[in-house]
Design an enzyme around this catalytic site. Sequence first.
Site, PDB file in Angstrom:
ATOM      1  N   ARG A   4      -2.310  -8.796  -2.481  1.00 12.99           N
ATOM      2  CA  ARG A   4      -3.398  -9.585  -3.063  1.00 12.99           C
ATOM      3  C   ARG A   4      -3.321  -9.635  -4.581  1.00 12.99           C
ATOM      4  O   ARG A   4      -3.717 -10.624  -5.203  1.00 12.99           O
ATOM      5  CB  ARG A   4      -4.745  -8.993  -2.637  1.00 12.99           C
ATOM      6  CG  ARG A   4      -5.018  -9.165  -1.153  1.00 12.99           C
ATOM      7  CD  ARG A   4      -6.270  -8.418  -0.747  1.00 12.99           C
ATOM      8  NE  ARG A   4      -6.497  -8.476   0.678  1.00 12.99           N
ATOM      9  CZ  ARG A   4      -7.181  -7.566   1.364  1.00 12.99           C
ATOM     10  NH1 ARG A   4      -7.686  -6.519   0.734  1.00 12.99           N
ATOM     11  NH2 ARG A   4      -7.351  -7.696   2.658  1.00 12.99           N
TER      12      ARG A   4
ATOM     13  N   GLU B 104       0.604  -4.067  24.008  1.00 15.01           N
ATOM     14  CA  GLU B 104       1.216  -2.747  24.152  1.00 15.01           C
ATOM     15  C   GLU B 104       0.477  -1.952  25.232  1.00 15.01           C
ATOM     16  O   GLU B 104      -0.753  -1.975  25.248  1.00 15.01           O
ATOM     17  CB  GLU B 104       1.149  -1.975  22.822  1.00 15.01           C
ATOM     18  CG  GLU B 104       1.912  -2.639  21.689  1.00 15.01           C
ATOM     19  CD  GLU B 104       1.794  -1.866  20.377  1.00 15.01           C
ATOM     20  OE1 GLU B 104       1.196  -0.753  20.378  1.00 15.01           O
ATOM     21  OE2 GLU B 104       2.273  -2.361  19.343  1.00 15.01           O
TER      22      GLU B 104
ATOM     23  N   HIS C 235       6.208   1.813  19.357  1.00 11.28           N
ATOM     24  CA  HIS C 235       5.069   2.163  18.497  1.00 11.28           C
ATOM     25  C   HIS C 235       5.038   3.673  18.249  1.00 11.28           C
ATOM     26  O   HIS C 235       4.074   4.361  18.577  1.00 11.28           O
ATOM     27  CB  HIS C 235       3.756   1.684  19.111  1.00 11.28           C
ATOM     28  CG  HIS C 235       2.658   1.544  18.088  1.00 11.28           C
ATOM     29  ND1 HIS C 235       1.609   0.677  18.246  1.00 11.28           N
ATOM     30  CD2 HIS C 235       2.444   2.158  16.891  1.00 11.28           C
ATOM     31  CE1 HIS C 235       0.794   0.765  17.199  1.00 11.28           C
ATOM     32  NE2 HIS C 235       1.285   1.661  16.364  1.00 11.28           N
TER      33      HIS C 235
ATOM     34  N   GLY D   5       0.833  -1.197   0.000  1.00  9.58           N
ATOM     35  CA  GLY D   5       0.000   0.000   0.000  1.00  9.58           C
ATOM     36  C   GLY D   5       0.862   1.238   0.000  1.00  9.58           C
ATOM     37  O   GLY D   5       2.013   1.223  -0.436  1.00  9.58           O
ATOM     38  N   ARG D   6       0.309   2.348   0.527  1.00 12.37           N
ATOM     39  CA  ARG D   6       1.051   3.603   0.509  1.00 12.37           C
ATOM     40  C   ARG D   6       2.395   3.490   1.210  1.00 12.37           C
ATOM     41  O   ARG D   6       3.417   3.958   0.710  1.00 12.37           O
ATOM     42  CB  ARG D   6       0.224   4.702   1.191  1.00 12.37           C
ATOM     43  CG  ARG D   6      -1.046   5.107   0.471  1.00 12.37           C
ATOM     44  CD  ARG D   6      -1.745   6.199   1.257  1.00 12.37           C
ATOM     45  NE  ARG D   6      -3.006   6.613   0.659  1.00 12.37           N
ATOM     46  CZ  ARG D   6      -4.175   6.045   0.919  1.00 12.37           C
ATOM     47  NH1 ARG D   6      -4.219   5.035   1.779  1.00 12.37           N
ATOM     48  NH2 ARG D   6      -5.281   6.482   0.342  1.00 12.37           N
ATOM     49  N   ILE D   7       2.395   2.871   2.396  1.00 11.76           N
ATOM     50  CA  ILE D   7       3.637   2.797   3.166  1.00 11.76           C
ATOM     51  C   ILE D   7       4.617   1.833   2.513  1.00 11.76           C
ATOM     52  O   ILE D   7       5.816   2.127   2.405  1.00 11.76           O
ATOM     53  CB  ILE D   7       3.340   2.393   4.625  1.00 11.76           C
ATOM     54  CG1 ILE D   7       2.483   3.468   5.295  1.00 11.76           C
ATOM     55  CG2 ILE D   7       4.636   2.177   5.398  1.00 11.76           C
ATOM     56  CD1 ILE D   7       1.928   3.065   6.652  1.00 11.76           C
TER      57      ILE D   7
ATOM     58  N   ALA E  99       3.915  -2.630  11.219  1.00 12.04           N
ATOM     59  CA  ALA E  99       2.500  -2.750  10.848  1.00 12.04           C
ATOM     60  C   ALA E  99       1.627  -2.972  12.078  1.00 12.04           C
ATOM     61  O   ALA E  99       1.128  -2.020  12.678  1.00 12.04           O
ATOM     62  CB  ALA E  99       2.332  -3.867   9.830  1.00 12.04           C
ATOM     63  N   ARG E 100       1.442  -4.218  12.469  1.00 12.49           N
ATOM     64  CA  ARG E 100       0.651  -4.572  13.639  1.00 12.49           C
ATOM     65  C   ARG E 100       1.307  -5.765  14.343  1.00 12.49           C
ATOM     66  O   ARG E 100       1.696  -6.739  13.704  1.00 12.49           O
ATOM     67  CB  ARG E 100      -0.785  -4.950  13.249  1.00 12.49           C
ATOM     68  CG  ARG E 100      -1.681  -3.764  12.915  1.00 12.49           C
ATOM     69  CD  ARG E 100      -2.011  -2.960  14.169  1.00 12.49           C
ATOM     70  NE  ARG E 100      -2.923  -1.849  13.912  1.00 12.49           N
ATOM     71  CZ  ARG E 100      -2.545  -0.610  13.624  1.00 12.49           C
ATOM     72  NH1 ARG E 100      -1.252  -0.334  13.515  1.00 12.49           N
ATOM     73  NH2 ARG E 100      -3.422   0.353  13.447  1.00 12.49           N
TER      74      ARG E 100
END
Length: 318
Positions: free
Chosen positions: A180, A267, A285, A158-160, A237-238
């Site tokens: 994807r 977190e 983070h 994506g953008r990042i 990311a996550r």
Amino acid sequence: MSAKPRILVARRVPPAVAARAQSEFDAVLADVDMDADTVIGTATDHQSQAIFSGPKVRLTAANTSNLPRSVSIIANPSAGFDHMDVEAARKHGIIVTNTPSVLTDCTADLAFLLILAACRRLSEYGTIMREGWRKPFGMPDSLGLRANGRTLGIVGMGRIGQAVARRARGFDMRVLYHDRAPLPADRAQGAEYVARFEDLLPRCEIISLHLPGGDGTLMTREAFALMRRGSVFVNTARGSLVDEDALIEALQSGHLFAAGLDVYRREPDFDLRLSALPNVFLTPHVASATVETRDAMGFLALDNIAAVLTGKPPITPV
């Protein structure tokens, strides 16, 4: 009653964002980041028309149904919105927005910082210097990896991910990516598409995650085993995407050379075994934590609120 739209800013915000909220709205500003129950009570008392939200709010379907009917928008000043039930909000006629574009460059900058820090053993070097560095090093001692020219695998283009790929070009990296579907050539930044995630992992020397959370654990024990021995893992990311037990095992065994992490499964009470590993470079983070980006995130959330409360479409709807 004030003629200004009534909003609840349910988290602490930078001074410039707070000043604009008070200037343009009848705003209740939180002194501490609010949880869902506090948001419901405060929004009900204030009859807020908008909620400037945050990850601590955790608006579940049940919580959303308890919001006052005056609320028409929940504005998230971040790209992520996995802390709330978006579908439940929509069922109650509440618009949900986020800020996906304004934190792209800062997040990509930090991702590349983590890549360099992990490759060049900055956590170990920092410890040596803080402890007073009195023992000289010879040619074979404390060697890192050269980031320049290596093969970088980006998971989530994506953008990042695209911004990271642009930065990688400056380091003469070969960039592969998995998503994807392949991107149009003008957006792929010269990177090569790999259709299967499992095929990407063994082809890269550095893997960097840039996916949203919510779809389960991506980096399992099996996934780490597919990475090259001596490779580097980076996550901005996550934390939910990673089996941290498997990551720790891969780092302890030497299967991974190093890791750079900004996000964690828990977190702020992250797994302290990670901080005990010398080959892990950790940040708390903070990918978007610059003055410019945090202000831009807050301003875009307020722009979304202003648009919706004046009958216009949201600028960045989820």
